[in-house]
Design a protein around this motif. Sequence first.
Motif, PDB file in Angstrom:
ATOM      1  N   ASP A 128      -7.668   2.787  -4.980  1.00 45.39           N
ATOM      2  CA  ASP A 128      -7.701   1.414  -5.486  1.00 45.39           C
ATOM      3  C   ASP A 128      -9.129   0.884  -5.576  1.00 45.39           C
ATOM      4  OD1 ASP A 128      -6.096  -1.208  -5.995  1.00 45.39           O
ATOM      5  OD2 ASP A 128      -7.560  -1.744  -4.455  1.00 45.39           O
ATOM      6  N   GLU A 167      -2.410  -4.362  -0.496  1.00 42.04           N
ATOM      7  CA  GLU A 167      -2.247  -5.602   0.262  1.00 42.04           C
ATOM      8  C   GLU A 167      -1.335  -5.379   1.465  1.00 42.04           C
ATOM      9  OE1 GLU A 167      -2.854  -9.439   1.418  1.00 42.04           O
ATOM     10  OE2 GLU A 167      -3.885  -8.317  -0.168  1.00 42.04           O
ATOM     11  N   THR A 168      -0.283  -4.613   1.269  1.00 39.07           N
ATOM     12  CA  THR A 168       0.623  -4.309   2.373  1.00 39.07           C
ATOM     13  C   THR A 168      -0.062  -3.473   3.448  1.00 39.07           C
ATOM     14  OG1 THR A 168       2.522  -4.368   0.865  1.00 39.07           O
ATOM     15  CG2 THR A 168       2.822  -3.255   2.979  1.00 39.07           C
ATOM     16  N   ARG A 192     -10.236 -11.201   8.815  1.00 41.53           N
ATOM     17  CA  ARG A 192     -10.576 -11.409   7.414  1.00 41.53           C
ATOM     18  C   ARG A 192     -11.543 -12.589   7.253  1.00 41.53           C
ATOM     19  NH1 ARG A 192      -7.641 -10.034   2.736  1.00 41.53           N
ATOM     20  NH2 ARG A 192      -5.844  -9.484   4.051  1.00 41.53           N
ATOM     21  N   ARG A 248     -13.141  -6.315  -0.520  1.00 41.23           N
ATOM     22  CA  ARG A 248     -12.117  -5.735   0.355  1.00 41.23           C
ATOM     23  C   ARG A 248     -12.618  -4.546   1.173  1.00 41.23           C
ATOM     24  NH1 ARG A 248      -7.715  -4.131  -3.557  1.00 41.23           N
ATOM     25  NH2 ARG A 248      -9.619  -3.407  -4.596  1.00 41.23           N
ATOM     26  N   ASP A 288     -16.105  -6.572  -5.303  1.00 43.38           N
ATOM     27  CA  ASP A 288     -14.957  -6.154  -4.499  1.00 43.38           C
ATOM     28  C   ASP A 288     -15.326  -6.242  -3.024  1.00 43.38           C
ATOM     29  OD1 ASP A 288     -12.593  -5.189  -3.569  1.00 43.38           O
ATOM     30  OD2 ASP A 288     -12.779  -3.167  -4.417  1.00 43.38           O
ATOM     31  N   ASP A 345      -3.291  -3.353   4.087  1.00 45.04           N
ATOM     32  CA  ASP A 345      -4.277  -4.200   4.773  1.00 45.04           C
ATOM     33  C   ASP A 345      -3.589  -5.125   5.773  1.00 45.04           C
ATOM     34  OD1 ASP A 345      -6.414  -3.077   3.465  1.00 45.04           O
ATOM     35  OD2 ASP A 345      -6.463  -4.588   1.877  1.00 45.04           O
ATOM     36  N   ARG A 346      -2.453  -5.664   5.388  1.00 45.08           N
ATOM     37  CA  ARG A 346      -1.727  -6.564   6.293  1.00 45.08           C
ATOM     38  C   ARG A 346      -1.238  -5.818   7.531  1.00 45.08           C
ATOM     39  NH1 ARG A 346       2.139  -7.713   3.183  1.00 45.08           N
ATOM     40  NH2 ARG A 346       0.982  -9.217   1.930  1.00 45.08           N
ATOM     41  N   ALA A 365      -2.206  -2.605  -6.366  1.00 49.99           N
ATOM     42  CA  ALA A 365      -2.639  -3.863  -5.733  1.00 49.99           C
ATOM     43  C   ALA A 365      -1.696  -4.272  -4.610  1.00 49.99           C
ATOM     44  CB  ALA A 365      -2.741  -4.962  -6.782  1.00 49.99           C
ATOM     45  N   ASN A 366      -0.391  -4.268  -4.880  1.00 48.53           N
ATOM     46  CA  ASN A 366       0.571  -4.680  -3.851  1.00 48.53           C
ATOM     47  C   ASN A 366       0.608  -3.692  -2.691  1.00 48.53           C
ATOM     48  OD1 ASN A 366       1.298  -6.964  -5.323  1.00 48.53           O
ATOM     49  ND2 ASN A 366       2.904  -5.869  -6.446  1.00 48.53           N
ATOM     50  N   ARG A 403     -12.314  -4.272   5.268  1.00 51.94           N
ATOM     51  CA  ARG A 403     -11.706  -3.133   5.969  1.00 51.94           C
ATOM     52  C   ARG A 403     -12.695  -2.504   6.940  1.00 51.94           C
ATOM     53  NH1 ARG A 403     -10.177  -1.376   0.415  1.00 51.94           N
ATOM     54  NH2 ARG A 403      -8.273  -2.528  -0.095  1.00 51.94           N
TER      55      ARG A 403
END
Length: 460
Positions: free
Chosen positions: A159, A187-188, A349, A411, A409, A190-191, A183-184, A415
């Motif tokens: 990604d 996100e999952t 975050r 993200r 980016d 990372d959560r 993308a989804n 992380r």
Amino acid sequence: MRAATLLPGIGKTHTQAFFLGSVLSALLLCGYYSKDNIKKADENDNSNRKNAIDRRDIARIKPFIPLPNEAIEQYDDGESESQLQRQWQEEIAGVEAGAAEAEALAAVRAAEEVRARGNPDKAFRLLRRAAALAPKHADVLTRLGEFLEEARRDVLAADALYARALATVPDHPVALAHRRRTANLVETLDRNSLQKIEDKRNALSIIPDSSAAFRRAKKEAYFQHVYHTVGIEGNTMTLQQTRFILETKLAVAGKSIDEHNEILGLDAAMKYINSTLIHRMGEITVDDIIEIHRRVLGYVDPTEGGCFRRTQVYVGGHIPPGPMFINLLMDQFLKWLNSDDALEMHPVRLAALAHYKLVHIHPFTDGNGRTSRLLMNLILMQAGYPPVIILKQDRHMYYQHLQTANEGDVRPFIRFIAECTERTLDLYLWATTEFSHQVPALGQPIILSEENSKSEDEIS
């Protein structure tokens, strides 16, 4: 004939004197050698002498050199030749870029052939080589992302590569389709990662402060935090030397004064945060950040400590905003930091984003990285997390993720901070486990989980 030109009874010398006198008389009669003209001639002569003296004085003045001597490789006095040389250099750079791109695409085709023959490891090496040759080529980045997703099941790295491809070509059809699909999933993931870190935080919070092992772990982590934080900035002190300076306040032979002062400044800033800001209720203000910076730089450069920069600075490939925008940007930053949207974020975050935003503004002449990391740790400590230790050996990865954030980016940087947070929690949990009598130095495999010890070269 020549004798006839001389006056009778007069020699040659007398004749020349006679003619010279006649000429002077004629000039006087014409007014050429009047008193005023003679005076002007004397003034001009004196002026010329004075100018000559001034030029000698100027010759003794040290000339201004725009670059250090070692940075001046060649000086071309011919404007046309230097312009031609620049054109040649641009053409050569264009040819080299084209050759690198062609080689990268050839490596991609070779990787596909090798993978079809059942050698994925060699295919991966070829794709990494292609990405190194053409780091902004959308097709190359997309192919590498597809390989990581299919062969390595590494959705996060894939990604990130799709995002880099879209940063170069926003309407790239293949990368856009992959990005929408991943993308989804990302996100999952990372959560879930943040939830795992929060669970470890909760496990640490139940350890009583009276625990001797917990106190030893805090002390050791403090020394390592200072050591790694100044080490990222280039400080050459070892962990033992850092501990010696903090415990005794004595100097270490062979080390510069600035390196000592960097350690003392960070120690002062940490103690200020621990004593005044951690338990304080309310918003973080610009004065808080200024006071942190004042202590960070207080021993190294007291005149710049706690003062916003007044000149432009340059940080590698990043050019921070001009000094005239610092106050406005800091006001906007603190308004965001204390907003409801920010406070609803996960603390890890939020801390990572606050770190990135502050270091991006770069409000100070020096000490921005240390101040940003201290602000990050202030947010984490207020949320019950220990101060995050970013290893000095991860310096390149740390700056690489900041550069990726500058490219759009953020993200991967979040992380990275999350992984450092989990690693620090692992250190505390390991140290407080029964039958553990020694706290290892950060970076040893014993405190690194299999997931954390995985190389991040795939993302870069």
